[in-house]
Scaffold this active site. Structure first.
Site, short mmCIF file in Angstrom:
data_model
loop_
_atom_site.label_atom_id
_atom_site.label_comp_id
_atom_site.label_asym_id
_atom_site.label_seq_id
_atom_site.Cartn_x
_atom_site.Cartn_y
_atom_site.Cartn_z
N LYS A 93 6.94 -4.26 -4.21
CA LYS A 93 8.50 -3.78 -3.99
C LYS A 93 8.68 -4.03 -2.41
CE LYS A 93 12.50 -2.55 -5.05
NZ LYS A 93 13.14 -3.31 -5.70
N LYS A 103 14.72 -14.60 -9.56
CA LYS A 103 14.38 -13.73 -10.38
C LYS A 103 13.55 -14.26 -11.59
CE LYS A 103 15.28 -10.66 -8.88
NZ LYS A 103 16.29 -10.28 -7.82
N ASN A 121 -1.76 2.36 5.85
CA ASN A 121 -0.88 1.12 5.30
C ASN A 121 -0.84 0.54 6.71
OD1 ASN A 121 -0.71 2.53 2.87
ND2 ASN A 121 1.50 2.93 3.33
N GLY A 122 -0.53 -0.82 6.57
CA GLY A 122 -0.43 -1.65 7.67
C GLY A 122 -1.62 -2.47 7.99
N GLU A 134 9.92 -15.06 -10.52
CA GLU A 134 9.17 -13.63 -10.03
C GLU A 134 8.56 -12.86 -11.51
OE1 GLU A 134 10.78 -10.94 -6.83
OE2 GLU A 134 12.30 -11.51 -8.14
N CYS A 136 0.88 -1.17 0.03
CA CYS A 136 -0.04 -0.09 -0.08
C CYS A 136 0.94 1.34 0.03
CB CYS A 136 -0.84 0.04 1.27
SG CYS A 136 -1.83 -1.40 1.36
N HIS A 162 19.61 -37.36 -5.51
CA HIS A 162 18.86 -37.75 -4.23
C HIS A 162 17.17 -37.52 -4.52
CE1 HIS A 162 22.25 -38.65 -2.37
NE2 HIS A 162 22.74 -37.53 -2.73
N TRP A 220 -3.13 -2.74 -1.31
CA TRP A 220 -2.58 -4.08 -1.68
C TRP A 220 -3.46 -4.77 -0.45
CZ3 TRP A 220 0.12 -8.38 0.07
CH2 TRP A 220 0.86 -9.11 -0.77
N GLU A 271 19.07 -17.33 -6.39
CA GLU A 271 18.83 -16.01 -6.62
C GLU A 271 18.42 -16.02 -8.23
OE1 GLU A 271 17.57 -13.45 -5.81
OE2 GLU A 271 18.33 -11.90 -7.48
C1 F6R Z 1 13.30 -9.97 -5.35
C2 F6R Z 1 12.84 -9.25 -4.66
C3 F6R Z 1 12.35 -9.76 -2.95
C4 F6R Z 1 12.98 -8.66 -1.93
C5 F6R Z 1 12.42 -9.15 -0.68
C6 F6R Z 1 13.18 -8.08 0.23
O1 F6R Z 1 13.69 -9.76 -6.58
O2 F6R Z 1 12.96 -8.11 -4.68
O3 F6R Z 1 12.61 -11.02 -2.87
O4 F6R Z 1 14.49 -9.00 -2.17
O5 F6R Z 1 11.12 -8.89 -0.49
O6 F6R Z 1 13.17 -6.80 0.24
P1 F6R Z 1 14.05 -5.89 0.91
O7 F6R Z 1 15.31 -6.24 0.23
O8 F6R Z 1 13.45 -4.53 0.58
O9 F6R Z 1 13.99 -6.01 2.65
#
Ligand code: F6R
Length: 605
Positions: A600, A483, A98-99, A486, A2, A502, A72, A479
């Site tokens: 984000k 990516k 928010n929250g 996602e 949000c 295994h 959200w 990682e």
């Molecule tokens: C992946 C991604 C998420 C963040 C995670 C932590 O591309 O962006 O997995 O890495 O939500 O976010 P931060 O770094 O802001 O704590």
């Protein structure tokens, strides 16, 4: 997640609020709304995009004070009614939040018993009714009274038709920033929403409120005793919140990695003593020597980079280190040791799971440092010290340049820890030379984008993929899979190469490609052996490795990245995986910067 915006001043509020909401879109949301106070309080809100809201916004939304929100969904589905702002029965009070209000169910019941009709499924709506119900004299007292009744986390902004000269805001666990303009003021949950209008800002701390008028702001605690907060100038280039000529923020941010890497290293390498200078840790050499263990906490990609960081610390400083998902940490009643250094790693500095882990450690007397990108963010402020990542604003949901700088931040930390222990000066200098070369090497990998785009086009056709690696290469594979899933929405699973036999080898077939991370290290031979086993089952292979690594005649799509110091290789091996994910998502026609269901900053548990 949000987002909140607010405006009070001399201009029409609605267009500014909509512009601010557009700037918050990257946080992830599923509905949006605004409330404007002109001749009466008017509210417009809608499920869907901010542009849908703008298209429908009636012309009569005149007024120079207003609040806005991107939601959200948490309590109740994403629909017009559940969108914020929420209003009381008379339509005098509008609230954006928010929250999460933990005791919303009890408060809803209480309000219903008192005859209040709740129209939405949200927790936030209770706040509007609680403010409206208060008979206190000032709006500040009414908001404080309402907040006293709720348990949970919030950033809130409140508008009241009877108090048309002010917005009252409050913060507890969810960021709230006040932007100071010329005879106008802004409010936002994220710097990106207001940086175009002003870079003079004040951050509220948890448990604080503020009254914002067109000419200034006053801050106080929630018992309404005054607290002094002054606005300061933030050093941020508003253009970094624009994608410019790039088709997406993710691509722009990937390409910024060489410059971002230079920034995180700048001024922190001490050639003479072969060490790093990290003044922000707030620890002297003696305290640093007393560390017996390092525990790294982060979520998602930050957790995977944390695993890379743990290897760096173990290899360079020979201190036992591990990384754990911050979201799990506090629920297992962790033992906090005085000689453990806890490290919280976060781009946003807002991730609630990481923040709560930090608070749990500090509550038990542990020492936490932060590797954080956003200056002044909640996690940065909560920690005992830290390393700012200087990656610049990261807008795309998929994190790239911030993660690269997290890795480099860990390398600096490991170097400094190592050099007060057994790492020799010549070893320290070897690492410094390797770190200095990283920005140019990142550029070299990025220059290979066209070929990676070709390989990605093939991978995008697969419904399911493996990403494999061992020891240093395993977090890289994790990682890479993260990516890929996602933004391409393909099933991408990371595995230790050594574990394939295994179980998962059963899934290998011509339809399931494997992306293998093969650094040039003591495990190369074994890694290549495992790749032969995959090839024998006709599994297509993409191998990310270094020039001259002998794959013993394997028929693969090979991606060579330059060698660094062995300890630093993981970061260079990570970059092609970002580009593979990006181009696969592009081929599939996805909205790369705003992947479905993701936000984000994850500010709710
Ligand atoms: C992946 C991604 C998420 C963040 C995670 C932590 O591309 O962006 O997995 O890495 O939500 O976010 P931060 O770094 O802001 O704590």
């Amino acid at each position: 997640m949000c987002g909140i915006v607010g405006y009070i001043g001399t201009q029409q509020a609605a267009p500014l609020l909509l512009e601010g909401l557009t700037r918050l879109e990257h946080r992830g949301y599923d509905s949006a709304g605004v409330a404007v106070l002109g001749s009466g309080l008017r509210v417009a809100k809608k499920a869907g995009r901010v542009r849908d809201l703008s298209a429908d916004l009636p012309k009569r939304f005149g007024g120079k004070i207003g609040i806005g929100h991107t939601r959200w969904a948490t309590h109740g589905p994403a629909n017009d009614v559940n969108a914020h702002p929420h209003v009381d029965a008379k339509g005098d009070v509008a609230v954006v939040h928010n929250g999460i209000i933990d005791n919303a169910a009890a408060l809803r019941e209480q309000l219903t018993d008192e005859g209040v009709e709740l129209v939405s499924d949200t927790d936030t709506e209770v706040l509007a009714h609680l403010v409206a119900r208060s008979t206190a004299e000032t709006l500040e007292e009414r908001v404080a009274e309402a907040l006293a009744a709720i348990e949970g986390t919030y950033g809130v902004a409140v508008l009241h038709a009877d108090f048309p000269d002010r917005i009252v805001v409050a913060r507890n666990g969810s960021p709230l920033i006040i932007g100071v303009g010329d005879k106008e003021m802004h409010v936002a949950s994220d710097l990106g929403a207001l940086v175009r209008y002003t870079t003079t800002v004040a951050h509220l701390d948890d448990g604080e409120m503020a009254t914002v008028t067109a000419t200034g702001f006053t801050t106080y605690r929630q018992d309404l005793t005054r607290v002094q907060r002054t606005a300061t100038q933030v050093d941020v280039d508003p253009a970094s919140y624009d994608a410019g000529e790039h088709e997406s923020f993710m691509r722009k941010e990937m390409l910024e990695q060489p410059a971002a890497a230079e920034r995180v290293l700048r001024g922190r390498l001490d050639e003479r003593f072969g060490t790093a200078h990290l003044g922000g840790l707030n620890m002297d050499a003696r305290e640093t020597r007393e560390i017996r263990r390092v525990k790294i906490l982060g979520c998602g990609s930050a957790y995977y980079v944390g695993q890379m960081g743990a290897s760096l610390v173990e290899e360079l400083a020979r201190i036992p280190a591990d990384a754990e998902a911050a979201s799990e940490f506090r629920y297992r009643n962790p033992i906090i040791e005085h000689d453990t250094l806890y490290v919280a790693v976060s781009q946003s500095g807002e991730t609630i799971d990481t923040l709560l882990a930090v608070q749990e450690i500090r509550r038990k007397g542990g020492r936490v440092i932060g590797l954080v990108n956003v200056v002044g963010s909640a996690i940065a402020r909560e920690c005992d010290g830290g390393i700012y990542l200087h990656a610049g604003p990261e807008v795309a949901v998929a994190s790239t340049k911030a993660l690269t700088n997290m890795f480099l931040g860990f390398a600096l930390l490991a170097l400094q820890l190592g050099r007060v222990r057994d790492l020799s000066i010549s070893e320290g200098k070897r690492l410094i030379d390797a770190l200095t070369a990283i920005p140019a090497q990142l550029q070299e990998v990025l220059d290979g984008e066209d070929r990676l785009a070709e390989i990605a086009t093939g991978l995008a056709q697969a419904e399911s993929l493996f990403f494999v690696g061992r020891v240093r290469g395993f977090p890289v594979a994790r990682e890479g899979a993260q990516k890929f899933k996602e933004i391409s929405y393909r099933h991408a699973e990371a595995y230790q190469t050594s574990e394939l036999k295994h179980g998962p080898l059963a899934l290998i077939s011509p339809e399931v490609p494997t992306v293998a991370v093969v650094p040039d290290d003591e495990l190369t031979e074994r890694n290549v052996g495992a790749l032969h086993e995959i090839a024998a089952r006709r599994g297509p292979l993409v191998v990310v490795t270094h020039p001259d690594v002998d794959l013993r005649g394997l028929d693969v799509q090979r991606i060579d990245v330059p060698r660094s110091a062995r300890e630093l290789d993981p970061i260079l091996l990570t970059i092609p995986l970002q580009l593979l994910a990006f181009h696969a998502a592009q081929v599939l026609g996805h909205d790369i910067d705003k992947p479905r269901n993701l936000a984000k900053s994850v500010t709710v548990e």
